[in-house]
Design an enzyme around this catalytic site. Structure first.
Site, PDB file in Angstrom:
ATOM      1  N   THR A 288      -6.499  -6.539  14.558  1.00 58.49           N
ATOM      2  CA  THR A 288      -6.701  -7.960  14.240  1.00 58.49           C
ATOM      3  C   THR A 288      -5.336  -8.573  13.946  1.00 58.49           C
ATOM      4  O   THR A 288      -4.352  -7.859  13.737  1.00 58.49           O
ATOM      5  CB  THR A 288      -7.547  -8.155  12.965  1.00 58.49           C
ATOM      6  OG1 THR A 288      -6.764  -7.767  11.820  1.00 58.49           O
ATOM      7  CG2 THR A 288      -8.834  -7.357  13.025  1.00 58.49           C
ATOM      8  N   ASP A 289      -5.279  -9.869  13.867  1.00 59.50           N
ATOM      9  CA  ASP A 289      -4.089 -10.497  13.304  1.00 59.50           C
ATOM     10  C   ASP A 289      -4.248 -10.457  11.775  1.00 59.50           C
ATOM     11  O   ASP A 289      -5.281 -10.049  11.235  1.00 59.50           O
ATOM     12  CB  ASP A 289      -3.899 -11.923  13.831  1.00 59.50           C
ATOM     13  CG  ASP A 289      -2.436 -12.380  13.687  1.00 59.50           C
ATOM     14  OD1 ASP A 289      -1.677 -11.734  12.935  1.00 59.50           O
ATOM     15  OD2 ASP A 289      -2.071 -13.386  14.306  1.00 59.50           O
TER      16      ASP A 289
END
Ligand code: BGC
Length: 765
Positions: A288-289
């Site tokens: 994920t970011d």
């Protein structure tokens, strides 16, 4: 805990572990599938979930959250990797905890935003793209990998390949511009540079293509904002660079913050599984970011447990900083909201990456303190950075051949960016050696050593001190001057009056672009615009050396200033590289990879637009009622995609096509003669554009399909040939099939996207 405290805590917890032992010798181990399966058979569910957890060291943070209990979690096997911790020494100590204190001794991944170089910093990616030189771009990534790997890093969150056509968005600076074809070539070059097709080497690192997907299309150019786009546009105009990076073997992918079709990318199964895995065959892992999972709560997708399960179900393997997986997946498993197969699959992909990097054979492979001392920020890397930086500058105007300047006489260098070494590396340069970056003034003094160089600041970044504070974060100060604007101007005018030429160093500060630096006004800040007009009033010749992380509106400057050299943020060697170009050691050859609008109201503006049913009927840009245009502005940009001047001139003639008809198995050649008609040797980016005249769906007026950067001596002529095959004519139709359709096409060749130099041909079955 703040960043510094976390580092102190990490170092403290690790105190006592010897740093003296040399790297363990690499050991022979079983083949990957078997090795990973054996290891997984020994893992508890907690240890498995632990591998999916990616905290930050706290050295560098980009969100509100920080990771807690990092050292303890590593010992307990609750961490798969750590990011943004700098130095081989520190990383070695942390790795030691993982491989000596955790039960299964699984080594950690160490990630970092190595975006445009490590300590030796190259131009911001937008600048780098303007070189149109894939060898140089690949080389920059290779040097970045060499330095980062020498300093403990084995995973970079790069390349950033988000197409963006909105210069209000600050992150245009981090990408390669507006075009899917060029963006795809660059994506491939970057992945090859980082991974070098062999992750087992100690100087190649895992690449992470980001931000998947469409992050550059956020509404109104406001960062993290909603994205809404048709699938046909995604496939034709925004997906290609991500796919190119995946095809080049990028080992990991980062999910974007935005939503797609109403579902955040982080929880979007269609995107992560159907497109990425099933259509594109991606075999690596998806991270994920920063806090992407918990952010789905604010998006309105449910509580932490719900959004964490959503992410895993969608096809996310690693949770950056969010700790949603760490704290809720076990519960979701017990409640049958996720399956053990899903968790196993994610763990396997992460362990595979560690295996490919050789970490199971030698967890300290990247922690050789000797390498860190000899391979980082070396003289030869800096020399290459200087050369690459010079190739990234774009000459926007050069009336009466004001440039190149003589290396003699008196030169007044004026402006808040003239003596600003902290800003030269540009945004997202976390490992840069800010203090050792070369400012413009230092570069000019070195390159024009015999000239009399005078300096005055002339103005601050802008009148508003609070604005300057927001625009100079992360230590990238501009040393705000407390004097009145009148006093600053008087000093500047005084040295201007003593000089033969004025070099005005103006524009944005480094942190006016980049993450969370969106702007609604994309002009040079008013204080500097005012200064520039005062300098012009002196009657002395003025060269505008422009610093910017995005296309700016430069209408006034284009009208009033005789020479404009756009330098972006050219990296640690910016000052010397710019001076090399100003004084003619290098002839500028950069070409824009983003359109420069005449007004922010034209945004989004890009060369490969559609024709509409009511295109404007005149090329002069005159208003026509009931046609697609504005009553207060022309349609054309100020500077088009592909544009960039040289100290010499090039002429294009004799455009030829080998055949006006081709069928699906044929290849035809389009060629043109390019002649250097000016007074300098120079380089030219020869660009091929195609238009599909009639289609089952509307097609762009032009699309880049090839380019060649050639060097021509003064007076020299070269025939440049492009081969066109049916692959170049394909696009995604309304059923999202990748097809070529029979009918008429046009091929354009020129030195910019506004070329009208074209030939037609027909595709038959
Ligand atoms: C950015 C990413 C970056 C990550 C880790 C985020 O805020 O969007 O591009 O890789 O932080 O530093």
């Amino acid at each position: 805990m703040n960043n510094k405290l976390i580092i102190a805590f990490l170092c403290f917890s690790l105190f006592g572990y010897s740093q003296k032992k040399a790297s363990k010798k690499a050991v022979a181990i079983k083949p990957k599938a078997e090795f990973v399966a054996d290891l997984m058979a020994k893992m508890t569910i907690d240890e498995k979930i632990g591998q999916l957890n990616l905290p930050t060291s706290g050295d560098i943070t980009t969100g509100a959250a920080n990771s807690s209990n990092v050292a303890k979690n590593i010992e307990e096997g609750k961490v798969g990797g750590l990011f943004n911790i700098k130095s081989a020494q520190k990383i070695r100590e942390v790795q030691k905890v993982a491989v000596e204190k955790s039960r299964l001794k699984i080594p950690l991944l160490f990630g970092m935003d190595v975006i445009h170089g490590y300590e030796t910093t190259f131009p911001i990616p937008l600048g780098l793209s303007c070189t149109w030189d894939m060898n140089l771009i690949e080389r920059s990534a290779q040097i970045a990998a060499q330095e980062a790997s020498a300093d403990g890093i084995n995973w970079t969150f790069s390349p950033m390949v988000d197409i963006s056509r909105d210069p209000r968005w600050g992150r245009v600076s981090e990408g390669s511009g507006e075009d899917a074809y060029l963006g795809s070539q660059i994506a491939k070059a970057m992945v090859n540079g980082y991974q070098q097709d062999d992750l087992s080497k100690n100087n190649s690192i895992l690449s992470c293509v980001k931000h998947f997907a469409l992050y550059g299309a956020s509404e109104a150019g406001r960062d993290y904002n909603t994205v809404d786009m048709s699938r046909i546009k995604m496939y034709n105009e925004y997906f290609p660079p991500y796919k190119a990076a995946v095809d080049a073997g990028a080992g990991s992918v980062m999910a974007s913050f935005n939503e797609i079709d109403g579902i955040p990318a982080t929880g979007n199964k269609w995107l992560m599984t159907d497109v990425l895995r099933k259509e594109w065959g991606f075999k690596g892992f998806v991270v994920t970011d920063y806090t992407g999972i918990p952010e789905m709560m604010a998006h309105g997708m449910g509580d932490l447990q719900t959004v964490s399960a959503l992410a895993l179900n969608a096809g996310i393997e690693m949770d950056m900083v969010g700790e949603g997986f760490l704290t809720t997946l076990k519960k979701s498993l017990a409640e049958n909201k996720v399956t053990v197969e899903q968790i196993d699959n994610a763990v396997r992909l992460i362990l595979n990456a560690k295996y490919d990097l050789g970490l199971f054979q030698d967890p300290y492979k990247y922690c050789d303190v000797k390498r860190a001392k000899t391979e980082v920020f070396t003289t030869s890397n800096r020399l290459e950075a200087r050369n690459i930086a010079a190739q990234s500058l774009v000459l926007l105007k050069n009336e009466k051949q004001l440039l190149p300047l003589k290396k003699s006489g008196t030169i007044a260098v004026i402006g808040p960016l003239a003596d600003a070494k902290e800003n030269m590396a540009g945004t997202w340069s976390v490992a840069t050696n800010m203090d050792k970056s070369i400012s413009l003034i230092a570069g000019i003094k070195e390159v024009a050593a015999n000239a009399n160089v005078l300096y005055a600041k002339g103005s601050n970044l802008d009148y508003d001190a609070a604005f300057e504070e927001k625009a100079t974060m992360f230590g990238k100060t501009l040393h705000r001057d407390d004097r009145t604007k009148e006093a600053l101007l008087a000093e500047a005018l005084k040295i201007a009056s003593q000089s033969d030429v004025i070099v005005a160093a103006l524009g944005e500060s480094a942190e006016m672009s980049g993450e969370s630096s969106s702007r609604t006004n994309i002009e040079i800040p008013q204080a500097q615009k005012d200064l520039l007009q005062e300098l012009l009033k002196t009657g002395k010749p003025v060269v505008l050396v422009l610093f910017t992380g995005r296309p700016l509106v430069l209408v006034q400057e284009n009208e009033t200033v005789p020479a404009i050299l756009n330098t972006w943020f050219a990296g640690s060697e910016a000052g010397t590289a710019i001076a090399d170009v100003l004084f003619g050691n290098e002839n500028p050859s950069g070409k824009l990879t983003t359109t420069f609008p005449r007004s922010v109201g034209q945004v989004p503006i890009y060369y490969s637009h559609k024709n509409t049913g009511r295109p404007l009927g005149n090329k002069e840009g005159n208003f026509e009622k009931f046609k697609s245009n504005y009553i207060d502005e022309r349609n054309e940009p100020l500077y088009p995609f592909g544009f960039g001047l040289s100290y010499t001139t090039f002429s294009y003639s004799n455009l030829k096509i080998s055949s006006e008809k081709m069928n699906f198995n044929d290849k035809i050649n389009v060629s043109v003669d390019v002649t250097n008609t000016g007074n300098y040797d120079g380089k030219e980016v020869v660009q091929l554009y195609l238009r599909d005249v009639v289609g089952s769906v509307t097609r762009p007026v032009k699309e880049l399909k090839g380019f060649q950067k050639i060097a021509l001596k003064k007076g020299e002529k070269q025939t440049v040939t492009f081969e066109i095959s049916v692959e170049d004519l394909k696009f995604y139709n309304s059923d999202l099939e990748f097809v070529a359709e029979t009918g008429q096409f046009e091929a354009f060749i020129g030195g910019s996207s506004d070329t009208e130099n074209k030939v037609g041909f027909e595709l038959n079955k």
